[in-house]
Design a protein around this motif. Structure first.
Motif, PDB file in Angstrom:
ATOM      1  N   THR A   1     -45.210-101.556  49.187  1.00 57.62           N
ATOM      2  CA  THR A   1     -44.530-100.627  48.290  1.00 57.62           C
ATOM      3  C   THR A   1     -43.024-100.827  48.348  1.00 57.62           C
ATOM      4  O   THR A   1     -42.339-100.888  47.317  1.00 57.62           O
ATOM      5  N   GLU A   2     -42.486-100.918  49.565  1.00 61.08           N
ATOM      6  CA  GLU A   2     -41.051-101.134  49.722  1.00 61.08           C
ATOM      7  C   GLU A   2     -40.653-102.529  49.248  1.00 61.08           C
ATOM      8  O   GLU A   2     -39.547-102.729  48.711  1.00 61.08           O
TER       9      GLU A   2
ATOM     10  N   TYR B   1     -37.825 -96.985  42.582  1.00 55.50           N
ATOM     11  CA  TYR B   1     -37.756 -96.579  43.978  1.00 55.50           C
ATOM     12  C   TYR B   1     -39.149 -96.123  44.385  1.00 55.50           C
ATOM     13  O   TYR B   1     -40.066 -96.029  43.563  1.00 55.50           O
ATOM     14  N   SER B   2     -39.329 -95.803  45.656  1.00 60.26           N
ATOM     15  CA  SER B   2     -40.637 -95.361  46.131  1.00 60.26           C
ATOM     16  C   SER B   2     -40.472 -94.293  47.193  1.00 60.26           C
ATOM     17  O   SER B   2     -39.484 -94.288  47.938  1.00 60.26           O
ATOM     18  N   ILE B   3     -41.462 -93.370  47.195  1.00 65.09           N
ATOM     19  CA  ILE B   3     -41.539 -92.328  48.225  1.00 65.09           C
ATOM     20  C   ILE B   3     -42.998 -92.232  48.630  1.00 65.09           C
ATOM     21  O   ILE B   3     -43.872 -92.048  47.782  1.00 65.09           O
ATOM     22  N   GLU B   4     -43.268 -92.367  49.923  1.00 62.75           N
ATOM     23  CA  GLU B   4     -44.648 -92.293  50.388  1.00 62.75           C
ATOM     24  C   GLU B   4     -44.686 -91.805  51.819  1.00 62.75           C
ATOM     25  O   GLU B   4     -43.669 -91.778  52.514  1.00 62.75           O
ATOM     26  N   THR B   5     -45.892 -91.379  52.226  1.00 60.19           N
ATOM     27  CA  THR B   5     -46.121 -90.968  53.604  1.00 60.19           C
ATOM     28  C   THR B   5     -46.890 -92.082  54.297  1.00 60.19           C
ATOM     29  O   THR B   5     -47.924 -92.547  53.795  1.00 60.19           O
ATOM     30  N   VAL B   6     -46.401 -92.476  55.455  1.00 64.84           N
ATOM     31  CA  VAL B   6     -46.997 -93.584  56.195  1.00 64.84           C
ATOM     32  C   VAL B   6     -47.349 -93.086  57.590  1.00 64.84           C
ATOM     33  O   VAL B   6     -46.570 -92.366  58.212  1.00 64.84           O
TER      34      VAL B   6
ATOM     35  N   PHE C   1     -44.481 -90.614  58.910  1.00 66.30           N
ATOM     36  CA  PHE C   1     -43.134 -90.747  58.372  1.00 66.30           C
ATOM     37  C   PHE C   1     -43.178 -90.558  56.867  1.00 66.30           C
ATOM     38  O   PHE C   1     -44.141 -90.941  56.197  1.00 66.30           O
ATOM     39  N   ARG C   2     -42.102 -89.973  56.376  1.00 64.43           N
ATOM     40  CA  ARG C   2     -41.877 -89.931  54.936  1.00 64.43           C
ATOM     41  C   ARG C   2     -40.882 -91.038  54.642  1.00 64.43           C
ATOM     42  O   ARG C   2     -39.741 -91.002  55.120  1.00 64.43           O
TER      43      ARG C   2
END
Length: 472
Positions: free
Chosen positions: A93-94, A106-111, A119-120
């Motif tokens: 994703t990044e 851009y991207s926002i995800e929970t890992v 982590f967010r």
């Protein structure tokens, strides 16, 4: 009621708690995403963290990013972490953000996994300077990359966990409180029902049908009022049965006494040598008449004792045929009466036997009072002694006799059981015939009423509903 209150409050608390939990969680994540994205964009634009030299020498504490991990993900797949900061989670994703192929740029995800920290992660596009000295890069030297900022979700998870515990505790306390309140309300609300139950049990044990005291205006009070109405109806039914038994005993005593007297006279006469043939025949005729009267009385009592609220096993009947059959029977018994008959077809649903008996009683009553008391059943010079008019039009049967009529004081009582006016006591009968007519009319959804005809004589009107309007 206790279970219902507990379940209702439990469901309400569960929905409210779930809504509150989801709302708080979403709001906390939204605030965190906005903060991370703003800081990442600001860091990417000022160029401090997108320079390899600065990234390796400037601590993230100095940039106000001490609570997060910072790194750069080059479009070539190379990962560069900040000084004294572990490398943030980076994946495809990044990398898509670094290569400019991310849908939103851009991207926002929970890992994270259940066994590793959550982590967010926010990734924003940036230009990275790979120089290891403090000299600025030319435009041709910068590389396409993504600035990756990741913050641990441990504080948020802890907050949400504590919130969940609080909501569960509040929900449990609410359910317990609702159950206690429901139990108290049930005991208080059902106390009148318990009294009503005790009263019903007492009535069943003692057969005392006196109404129970009623207070208040709630549903239990309505039930108590209905229960009292039922007791009143039952008391009236018992009273009718008692009066029926008492009156029946009185009426049965007369023909039985007469029969016993005649039989005793016959037995005594036989002991003394017997009676003359004509006297013996007269005595036997009297006994036979008393037996007929007794048979009729027993049949009437049996019919009235049923006291059923409606006709069962009803069938489609032509009322005019019922009237014609009754006329054939009555004409044979009342030879001194002239009959003026006009009938029109009219179908009804009902009991043919009961309707036939009611119509026969009406006709018998009219024939009995249409002739003088001292000449009943005989002709004089071939002329009729009385006249009865019978009309059946649109379901209304009108029977008018040529007798003296009904006294005004007797009109309200002519359909009562065993009621006989002073004029009727000299004639045969038990006082049940018109009561059976009323009984039959009510069972068929109709009505019967009596009045004096304009030209003298009594007039009885029987109305029955059409078969098309009756329920079977």
């Amino acid at each position: 009621m206790t279970l219902l209150a507990a379940v209702a409050v439990g469901l309400a608390v569960a929905f409210v708690s779930l809504g509150a939990y989801v709302t708080v969680r979403q709001q906390m994540y939204r605030n965190l995403d906005d903060s991370l994205k703003d800081r990442a964009v600001q860091a990417a634009n000022n160029g401090v963290l997108t320079n390899y030299y600065n990234l390796q020498r400037i601590s993230s504490d100095a940039l106000g990013l001490s609570d997060i991990r910072v790194g750069v993900y080059l479009d070539s797949g190379q990962k560069v972490n900040a000084k004294l900061s572990p490398l943030p989670p980076m994946n495809a994703t990044e990398l898509a953000v670094a290569r400019g192929t991310a849908p939103d740029g851009y991207s926002i995800e929970t890992v994270g996994t259940p066994n590793s920290p959550h982590f967010r992660v926010v990734a924003v596009p940036a230009r990275f300077c790979p120089r290891e000295d403090d000299q600025a890069c030319d435009d041709g030297e910068t590389l396409q990359a993504a600035l990756v900022v990741a913050q641990s979700l441990k504080p948020i998870d802890r907050t949400l966990h504590n919130l969940g515990i609080v909501l569960w505790a509040i929900g449990l306390l609410g359910v317990i409180g609702a159950a206690l309140a429901g139990n108290a309300i049930a005991q208080s609300g059902l106390r009148p029902l318990a009294r009503l139950t005790a009263a019903a049990e007492s009535i069943a044990r003692t057969e005392d049908l006196r109404p129970i005291p009623v207070t208040g205006s709630d549903e239990i009070t309505r039930l108590a009022v209905a229960f009292n109405a039922m007791l009143a109806a039952l008391a009236r039914s018992q009273d009718r049965q008692r009066r029926l038994v008492g009156d029946a005993g009185h009426e049965l005593r007369t023909p039985l006494t007469s029969i016993r007297t005649n039989l005793d006279l016959l037995a005594q006469a036989d002991k003394r040598g017997g009676l003359r043939a004509e006297d013996r025949q007269q005595l036997l005729d009297d006994v036979r008449a008393q037996m007929d009267e007794l048979t009729t009385l027993i049949g009437d009592l049996t019919e009235l004792a049923r006291d059923t609220p409606q006709v069962r096993d009803a069938e489609l009947i032509e009322l005019s045929n019922v009237v014609e059959d009754a006329l054939l029977k009555v004409r044979r018994r009342a030879s001194g009466v002239e009959w003026d008959v006009q009938l029109s077809p009219f179908p009804v649903w009902g009991d043919e036997r009961l309707l036939g008996r009611a119509v026969t009683n009406l006709l018998d009553n009219a024939a009995k009072y249409s002739v003088p008391d001292d000449t009943a059943g005989h002709r004089t010079d071939g002329e009729p002694l009385g006249r009865v008019t019978v009309r059946l039009l649109d379901g209304v049967l009108t029977v008018t006799d040529s007798g003296p009529g009904i006294a005004e004081a007797d009109l309200p009582h002519v359909f009562e059981r065993f009621y006989r006016s002073s004029e009727a006591r000299s004639r045969p009968g038990s006082g049940l015939g018109l009561a059976i007519v009323k009984h039959a009319a009510e069972q068929h959804g109709g009505m019967i009423y009596a009045r004096n005809a304009p030209n003298a004589g009594a007039q009885f009107t029987l109305w029955l509903p059409h078969a098309a309007t009756q329920s079977r």
